[in-house]
Design a protein around this motif. Structure first.
Motif, mmCIF file in Angstrom:
data_model
loop_
_atom_site.group_PDB
_atom_site.id
_atom_site.type_symbol
_atom_site.label_atom_id
_atom_site.label_comp_id
_atom_site.label_asym_id
_atom_site.label_seq_id
_atom_site.Cartn_x
_atom_site.Cartn_y
_atom_site.Cartn_z
ATOM 1 N N LYS A 37 0.860 -1.187 0.000
ATOM 2 C CA LYS A 37 0.000 0.000 0.000
ATOM 3 C C LYS A 37 0.890 1.228 0.000
ATOM 4 O O LYS A 37 1.700 1.418 0.915
ATOM 5 C CB LYS A 37 -0.908 0.003 1.240
ATOM 6 C CG LYS A 37 -1.606 1.346 1.493
ATOM 7 C CD LYS A 37 -2.504 1.318 2.735
ATOM 8 C CE LYS A 37 -3.034 2.724 3.077
ATOM 9 N NZ LYS A 37 -3.894 2.760 4.275
ATOM 10 N N ASP A 91 -2.480 10.337 3.415
ATOM 11 C CA ASP A 91 -3.868 9.943 3.643
ATOM 12 C C ASP A 91 -4.562 10.967 4.521
ATOM 13 O O ASP A 91 -4.476 10.917 5.749
ATOM 14 C CB ASP A 91 -3.907 8.550 4.292
ATOM 15 C CG ASP A 91 -5.331 8.083 4.574
ATOM 16 O OD1 ASP A 91 -6.275 8.684 4.012
ATOM 17 O OD2 ASP A 91 -5.488 7.090 5.329
ATOM 18 N N ASP A 118 1.851 6.630 5.331
ATOM 19 C CA ASP A 118 0.839 5.655 4.927
ATOM 20 C C ASP A 118 1.255 4.916 3.649
ATOM 21 O O ASP A 118 0.503 4.121 3.109
ATOM 22 C CB ASP A 118 -0.511 6.360 4.741
ATOM 23 C CG ASP A 118 -1.687 5.424 4.966
ATOM 24 O OD1 ASP A 118 -1.497 4.367 5.602
ATOM 25 O OD2 ASP A 118 -2.792 5.750 4.497
ATOM 26 N N GLU A 152 -9.282 3.707 2.418
ATOM 27 C CA GLU A 152 -8.804 3.789 1.029
ATOM 28 C C GLU A 152 -7.727 2.764 0.686
ATOM 29 O O GLU A 152 -7.559 2.408 -0.468
ATOM 30 C CB GLU A 152 -8.266 5.207 0.748
ATOM 31 C CG GLU A 152 -6.801 5.469 1.148
ATOM 32 C CD GLU A 152 -6.524 5.320 2.630
ATOM 33 O OE1 GLU A 152 -7.485 5.410 3.415
ATOM 34 O OE2 GLU A 152 -5.353 5.111 3.005
ATOM 35 N N THR A 206 -0.134 -0.308 5.823
ATOM 36 C CA THR A 206 -0.540 0.406 7.040
ATOM 37 C C THR A 206 -2.057 0.568 6.924
ATOM 38 O O THR A 206 -2.554 1.642 6.630
ATOM 39 C CB THR A 206 0.139 1.789 7.113
ATOM 40 O OG1 THR A 206 -0.042 2.456 5.834
ATOM 41 C CG2 THR A 206 1.633 1.678 7.385
HETATM 42 ZN ZN ZN Z 1 -4.549 4.917 4.822
#
Ligand code: ZN
Ligand code: BES
Ligand code: MN
Length: 485
Positions: free
Chosen positions: A250, A255, A273, A334, A360
């Motif tokens: 990710k 974020d 993030d 997300e 994360t």
């Molecule tokens: Zn996030």
């Protein structure tokens, strides 16, 4: 940090260190040192240090002792890393540029010494590029280590250690960079620079290509940002013709939560993030630098999650590359949307033998496990066991959490195939259940939620406050133990 090996002590060495097993002071210590060590209750416990000054041939040198604990301790390697890290922590800003690690009296093996050096180098890492007004006595002075009297085979053994350290340091750098500097495109560029000339192949998807592939889930997250989204794949073919092992990360470079915006306090943390993608990039660098004899691919979904007139709204329905539709009920959930398309594309494009994703992903995993273990979710007992053992061996620990059809129902949606949040409880599990819907039946897959691990508010075994580099050593070890002969 520069590490070199030498037969003899360099001229004018001012800082000389010995690694000390519990209860075994080196003969190089004089009576005053020994009395001092005793008075300071220095016993050689792992990570304990003591120093004093000795005069030899008219020159005064600082003699540092770093404890490595009991040599039969089952955590021997971790203890040796602690010894190295303690030296770096203590002398990083001491004014000395070089530390001599004197092994002439030591019977440490090459592998053991490599752990000391790894601890030293990792703990000495700090990212000061934005500090223009640091006082001289705060600056890092320690630049190099000269190892004297190293055991046979040391340089070859350390070459692998250095590759690993490079990987961890790269991850920390990516995780530390602020989001105005590191965004999807610049993340890709940073990787292109780092992997230049290594033999790894880099594949980049831009928004037009992702649109063609139907990645509505990933693209929806990035649509409120003025930064374009990217997918980056780093491919290393060091093995035979076997299907690759895939790591997926990710990479939300910031974020905010999007329209479901996060509260202000602590939001700056969301620059990290992208810690999952950072771990994958660093893990790949470690493997590539030591020329791992395995086929591996690292895939990173890179987006920025911002609120904006063009941002996606709660209630929107998007279509993922897999064809499955998703009702967005919270734009702050997300990460799973990014991974949905990254995971699907990874399977279509690379047909991997197994997949491990790092993300994360949820604050809830911190509630469950704090900052000691990452959460492991998997459809495969063998892969879980391999990860748990690799993690235990290198200190990137994982704790298995459940997946279950009963939780899966919590993400059914009345309007689409699924919604992107569950109910009140089990937030990390419903997130994992969501990801599992994008894994083809029969493909061994593990999801590692590293929300509690990528960043540390206090110094740890081989890191200072800040980015830990979690995941790199786990990736390196998993590949070494299960994909290399
Ligand atoms: Zn996030
Ligand atoms: N990036 C966060 C998770 C996170 C929180 C990482 C704290 C590191 C530290 C993730 O995108 C997120 O916002 N998750 C939400 C999910 C919720 C909206 C279902 C969360 O954990 O609150
Ligand atoms: Mn979020």
């Amino acid at each position: 940090m520069h590490i070199q090996f030498s037969q003899s002590r360099p001229q004018g060495a001012r800082l000389i260190a010995h690694v000390v097993d519990k209860g075994k002071l080196p003969a190089a210590t004089n009576a005053a040192m020994r009395a001092g060590a005793q008075a300071a209750r220095f016993k050689g416990n792992a990570g304990q240090t003591f120093d004093g000054f000795v005069e030899e041939a008219g020159e005064v040198a600082r003699l540092a002792l770093a404890g490595a604990g009991d040599r039969n301790d089952e955590a021997r390697f971790a203890n040796l890393e602690k010894a190295g890290a303690a030296l770096a922590g203590k002398y990083q800003s001491s004014g000395d540029k070089n530390l001599v690690l004197d092994l002439s009296e030591s019977d440490l093996s090459a592998v053991e010494v490599a752990h000391v050096l790894l601890g030293l180098r990792l703990r000495n890492w700090r990212y000061d590029v934005y500090r223009t007004k640091m006082k001289d006595d705060q600056k890092i002075t320690l630049e190099g280590v000269t190892v004297v009297g190293a055991p046979h085979g040391m340089e070859a053994t350390w070459a692998d250690g250095a590759a690993l350290a490079e990987g961890v340091e790269f991850t920390r750098e990516l995780v530390t960079e602020p989001a105005n500097i590191l965004y999807p495109e610049s993340f890709v560029e940073r990787c292109q620079e780092r992997f230049e000339g290594t033999g790894a192949e880099l594949i980049v998807l831009d928004e037009a290509e992702m649109e063609k592939l139907g990645m509505g889930s990933l693209l929806g997250v990035g649509q409120g940002s003025s930064r374009d989204s990217r997918i980056l794949a780093i491919r290393w073919n060091g093995g035979g013709s076997e299907a690759p092992i895939a790591f997926v990360g990710k990479g939300v470079t910031f974020d905010t939560g999007g329209i479901s915006i996060k509260p202000g306090p602590g939001m700056e943390d969301m620059k990290w993030d992208m810690g999952g993608a950072g771990a994958v990039a660093g893990g790949m660098l470690a493997l590539v630098k030591r020329k791992a004899k395995a086929n591996v691919v690292g895939v990173m979904g890179l987006v920025e999650n911002m609120p904006d007139g063009n941002a996606q709204r709660p209630g929107d329905v998007v279509k993922s590359m897999s064809g499955q539709t998703i009702e967005i009920l919270n734009t702050d959930a997300e990460g799973r949307l990014v991974l949905a398309d990254a995971l699907h594309w990874t399977q279509v494009e690379f047909k991997p033998s197994r997949i491990v994703d790092f993300a994360t992903l949820t604050g809830a995993i911190i509630v469950s496990l704090g900052h000691e273990y990452a959460g492991l979710f998997s459809n495969d007992d063998k892969l879980s066991k391999d990860l748990a053992e690799a993690g235990e061996a290198v200190g990137d620990k994982v704790w298995r959490m459940p997946l279950d059809k009963a939780y899966d129902k919590l993400i059914d949606s009345p309007i689409a195939d699924m919604k992107n949040i569950g109910g009140k409880g089990a937030g990390s599990i419903t997130a994992a259940q969501f990801l599992q819907r994008f894994i083809a039946d029969g493909t061994p897959w593990a999801h590692i939620d590293i929300a509690g691990m990528a960043w540390s508010e206090k110094q740890g075994r081989t890191w200072d406050k800040g980015a830990t580099g979690y995941g790199v050593r786990l990736i390196d070890r998993l590949v070494a133990d299960t994909a290399e002969s």
